[in-house]
Scaffold this motif. Structure first.
Motif, PDB file in Angstrom:
ATOM      1  N   PRO A 128       0.813  -1.218   0.000  1.00 37.63           N
ATOM      2  CA  PRO A 128       0.000   0.000   0.000  1.00 37.63           C
ATOM      3  C   PRO A 128       0.845   1.266   0.000  1.00 37.63           C
ATOM      4  CG  PRO A 128       0.120  -0.912   2.205  1.00 37.63           C
ATOM      5  CD  PRO A 128       0.819  -1.897   1.306  1.00 37.63           C
ATOM      6  N   THR A 129       0.214   2.368  -0.369  1.00 33.23           N
ATOM      7  CA  THR A 129       0.845   3.674  -0.209  1.00 33.23           C
ATOM      8  C   THR A 129       0.968   3.997   1.280  1.00 33.23           C
ATOM      9  OG1 THR A 129      -1.266   4.848  -0.223  1.00 33.23           O
ATOM     10  CG2 THR A 129      -0.182   4.502  -2.366  1.00 33.23           C
ATOM     11  N   ASN A 156       3.209   1.860   7.685  1.00 36.79           N
ATOM     12  CA  ASN A 156       4.221   2.370   6.763  1.00 36.79           C
ATOM     13  C   ASN A 156       4.027   1.785   5.367  1.00 36.79           C
ATOM     14  OD1 ASN A 156       6.435   3.920   6.071  1.00 36.79           O
ATOM     15  ND2 ASN A 156       7.954   2.525   6.923  1.00 36.79           N
ATOM     16  N   HIS A 157       4.535   2.506   4.381  1.00 39.81           N
ATOM     17  CA  HIS A 157       4.547   1.961   3.022  1.00 39.81           C
ATOM     18  C   HIS A 157       5.769   1.058   2.853  1.00 39.81           C
ATOM     19  CE1 HIS A 157       7.099   5.541   1.248  1.00 39.81           C
ATOM     20  NE2 HIS A 157       7.565   5.121   2.398  1.00 39.81           N
ATOM     21  N   LYS A 158       5.847   0.366   1.701  1.00 42.23           N
ATOM     22  CA  LYS A 158       6.930  -0.589   1.514  1.00 42.23           C
ATOM     23  C   LYS A 158       7.470  -0.551   0.077  1.00 42.23           C
ATOM     24  CE  LYS A 158       8.105  -5.466   2.147  1.00 42.23           C
ATOM     25  NZ  LYS A 158       7.594  -6.837   2.073  1.00 42.23           N
ATOM     26  N   LEU A 163      10.336  -1.258  -7.110  1.00 38.96           N
ATOM     27  CA  LEU A 163       8.895  -1.498  -7.079  1.00 38.96           C
ATOM     28  C   LEU A 163       8.244  -0.465  -6.170  1.00 38.96           C
ATOM     29  CD1 LEU A 163       9.217  -5.343  -6.627  1.00 38.96           C
ATOM     30  CD2 LEU A 163       8.461  -4.212  -8.706  1.00 38.96           C
ATOM     31  N   SER A 164       7.456   0.415  -6.746  1.00 43.16           N
ATOM     32  CA  SER A 164       6.757   1.422  -5.951  1.00 43.16           C
ATOM     33  C   SER A 164       5.484   0.826  -5.360  1.00 43.16           C
ATOM     34  CB  SER A 164       6.412   2.627  -6.835  1.00 43.16           C
ATOM     35  OG  SER A 164       5.583   2.214  -7.914  1.00 43.16           O
ATOM     36  N   ALA A 165       4.839   1.575  -4.489  1.00 40.80           N
ATOM     37  CA  ALA A 165       3.552   1.147  -3.940  1.00 40.80           C
ATOM     38  C   ALA A 165       2.576   0.894  -5.077  1.00 40.80           C
ATOM     39  CB  ALA A 165       3.006   2.226  -3.008  1.00 40.80           C
ATOM     40  N   LYS A 166       1.659  -0.045  -4.869  1.00 41.04           N
ATOM     41  CA  LYS A 166       0.559  -0.370  -5.787  1.00 41.04           C
ATOM     42  C   LYS A 166       1.008  -1.144  -7.024  1.00 41.04           C
ATOM     43  CE  LYS A 166      -2.823   2.680  -5.986  1.00 41.04           C
ATOM     44  NZ  LYS A 166      -3.586   3.926  -6.205  1.00 41.04           N
ATOM     45  N   THR A 167       2.278  -1.603  -7.032  1.00 36.00           N
ATOM     46  CA  THR A 167       2.791  -2.362  -8.178  1.00 36.00           C
ATOM     47  C   THR A 167       2.560  -3.853  -7.955  1.00 36.00           C
ATOM     48  OG1 THR A 167       4.530  -0.731  -8.573  1.00 36.00           O
ATOM     49  CG2 THR A 167       4.832  -2.907  -9.556  1.00 36.00           C
ATOM     50  N   PRO A 168       1.736  -4.520  -8.781  1.00 33.12           N
ATOM     51  CA  PRO A 168       1.565  -5.965  -8.621  1.00 33.12           C
ATOM     52  C   PRO A 168       2.841  -6.697  -9.013  1.00 33.12           C
ATOM     53  CG  PRO A 168       0.452  -5.212 -10.607  1.00 33.12           C
ATOM     54  CD  PRO A 168       0.966  -3.983  -9.912  1.00 33.12           C
ATOM     55  N   LEU A 223      -6.531  -5.803  -2.035  1.00 34.12           N
ATOM     56  CA  LEU A 223      -5.438  -5.726  -3.002  1.00 34.12           C
ATOM     57  C   LEU A 223      -5.841  -4.911  -4.219  1.00 34.12           C
ATOM     58  CD1 LEU A 223      -2.829  -8.141  -4.162  1.00 34.12           C
ATOM     59  CD2 LEU A 223      -4.533  -7.561  -5.867  1.00 34.12           C
ATOM     60  N   ILE A 224      -7.032  -5.171  -4.763  1.00 34.44           N
ATOM     61  CA  ILE A 224      -7.500  -4.454  -5.959  1.00 34.44           C
ATOM     62  C   ILE A 224      -7.572  -2.956  -5.691  1.00 34.44           C
ATOM     63  CG2 ILE A 224      -9.548  -4.093  -7.420  1.00 34.44           C
ATOM     64  CD1 ILE A 224      -9.964  -7.213  -7.111  1.00 34.44           C
ATOM     65  N   ASN A 225      -8.034  -2.585  -4.499  1.00 26.70           N
ATOM     66  CA  ASN A 225      -8.142  -1.163  -4.145  1.00 26.70           C
ATOM     67  C   ASN A 225      -6.784  -0.499  -3.963  1.00 26.70           C
ATOM     68  OD1 ASN A 225     -10.941  -1.206  -4.195  1.00 26.70           O
ATOM     69  ND2 ASN A 225     -11.115  -1.759  -2.035  1.00 26.70           N
ATOM     70  N   ASN A 226      -5.724  -1.297  -3.894  1.00 20.40           N
ATOM     71  CA  ASN A 226      -4.364  -0.756  -3.718  1.00 20.40           C
ATOM     72  C   ASN A 226      -3.464  -1.061  -4.913  1.00 20.40           C
ATOM     73  OD1 ASN A 226      -3.795   0.338  -0.739  1.00 20.40           O
ATOM     74  ND2 ASN A 226      -5.329  -1.288  -0.616  1.00 20.40           N
ATOM     75  N   THR A 227      -4.062  -1.330  -6.070  1.00 18.03           N
ATOM     76  CA  THR A 227      -3.287  -1.733  -7.242  1.00 18.03           C
ATOM     77  C   THR A 227      -3.350  -0.679  -8.343  1.00 18.03           C
ATOM     78  OG1 THR A 227      -3.590  -4.094  -6.816  1.00 18.03           O
ATOM     79  CG2 THR A 227      -3.080  -3.478  -9.076  1.00 18.03           C
ATOM     80  N   ASN A 228      -2.209  -0.452  -8.983  1.00 18.53           N
ATOM     81  CA  ASN A 228      -2.113   0.419 -10.161  1.00 18.53           C
ATOM     82  C   ASN A 228      -2.304  -0.444 -11.405  1.00 18.53           C
ATOM     83  OD1 ASN A 228      -1.388   2.112 -12.241  1.00 18.53           O
ATOM     84  ND2 ASN A 228       0.616   2.657 -11.431  1.00 18.53           N
TER      85      ASN A 228
END
Length: 395
Positions: free
Chosen positions: A104-105, A134-136, A255-260, A293-298
């Motif tokens: 997540p962001t 925290n983000h990752k 790999l930024s946030a929201k990257t599957p 997961l879908i709500n946090n995906t680009n």
């Protein structure tokens, strides 16, 4: 604080996807129990805190050492911004696929963490999505050939791959994507796959494996490999949706946030923000929360040639620039000359090869292959010497 460089004793994680001998072969770190040795954590995350070897006091938890000496170890800038060591450094060795996942962001991690706390979900509960606020963002650096999936393919490419296998149950969803080649429609298709009823999913996977049985090219070979470990998992469709890439040793990928993404095989170094927040969609026996997961995906596509991080080479250093403040990462080639290194924040250095001595006016510490050390901000300057290679994580 007299000592400013500490050798580290690090936590080993024995996840089931880990390699039995990958880390041992590279670093001669013994594995007497022959358990999967998946990760070695270097840092102060509560789920795997390193021990610092103090010359007078013996082994001290790194989180306690930093808590007792925050500005001396972190520096005022890092302490004011983050309050603790902002990164986690790992050796990672995968014998089989890690889960399809996103991180997540920072904003969503704070919201999700607070929400799950309000619901009284225990921090170690299997259905807990958010372990911390925290983000990752993370970077993976390949030590061996390292195979992974990440980011959505171009929609035209996804359509072509699905049309090649021509699964009757997916005719309508693929037709809808073909008529509306937009990330929003890709999201609908992705959600459709992840939320299929069990019976429909099982039948669809059976059709998939039957259709590709004679295929001997990518990404169908990756699907066949994944099916050996996860024969009934909807993640078997992910190589048709996500880019499949193999990093060569010495290459890196941010790999930024929201990257599957999913790491599939190989050994590498991973440096990330100090977080363990993972939202999973498949290729795992752990908790899956598809909608979260879908709500946090680009759902934007990325071309294969955009996936690697371009290195910047200067003198004996290779820098891999990342667009976050939580960490930086360098590879340093050392020789028999005495090199000077300025310290602007806390560093964790790992000896990848050879034997390298770190020294200050009052200290000297030799690292052999596979050994690591914390270097405090208060060090200001240190020297390194010896034939070998260091990996350096800092902020």
């Amino acid at each position: 604080m007299n000592q400013t460089i500490w050798k580290l004793d690090n936590t080993i994680k024995h996840y089931d996807w880990g390699s039995i001998d990958g880390i041992t072969n590279l670093f001669a770190i013994p594995n007497p129990t022959s358990e999967p040795m998946a990760e070695i954590w270097m840092g102060m995350h509560p789920l795997g805190c390193s021990l610092a070897i103090d010359e007078k006091l013996g082994k001290i938890r790194l989180d306690k050492l930093i808590k007792d000496n925050p500005q001396q170890i972190l520096g005022n800038k890092t302490f004011q911004h983050f309050g603790s060591l902002p990164f986690l450094f790992k050796i990672l060795s995968a014998n089989k696929a890690l889960s399809i996942q996103v991180h997540p962001t920072l904003e969503n991690a704070k919201i999700g963490f607070a929400k799950e706390n309000q619901l009284d979900i225990a921090s170690d509960a299997p259905n807990r999505n958010y372990k911390d606020p925290n983000h990752k963002p993370e970077l993976i650096y390949a030590l061996t050939p390292f195979k992974a999936m990440r980011s959505f393919r171009a929609i035209d490419e996804i359509i072509m791959l699905f049309e090649k296998i021509a699964l009757s149950d997916l005719t309508i969803p693929i037709s809808q994507l073909k008529n509306n080649r937009h990330p929003d429609q890709l999201k609908h298709f992705f959600e459709y796959l992840l939320t299929l009823p069990t019976q429909t999913k099982t039948a669809l996977i059976k059709q998939l494996l039957m259709k590709i049985s004679t295929f001997n090219d990518e990404p169908y070979l990756t699907i066949k490999t994944l099916a050996k470990d996860y024969p009934d998992d909807i993640g078997l469709f992910m190589p048709l949706l996500l880019n499949v890439i193999e990093l060569k040793p010495g290459q890196a990928m941010f790999l930024s946030a929201k990257t599957p993404h999913a790491y599939l095989s190989g050994t590498g170094l991973e440096v990330m923000a100090n977080s363990d927040n993972v939202l999973r969609a498949g290729l795992t026996h752990k908790y899956i929360d598809s909608l979260e997961l879908i709500n946090n995906t680009n759902f934007e596509s990325m071309a294969l040639d955009q996936l690697l991080t371009k290195p910047v080479i200067k003198d004996n250093k290779i820098d891999f620039p990342v667009p976050v403040d939580d960490f930086k990462f360098e590879i340093i080639k050392s020789d028999q000359n005495l090199h000077c290194e300025k310290v602007d924040s806390a560093q964790i250095v790992l000896c990848l090869d050879g034997e390298i001595t770190l020294s200050t006016e009052s200290q000297s510490l030799t690292l052999h292959k596979g050994e690591s050390a914390l270097i405090a901000y208060q060090t200001d300057v240190y020297h390194y010497q010896g034939l070998g290679v260091l990996a350096k994580a800092f902020d």
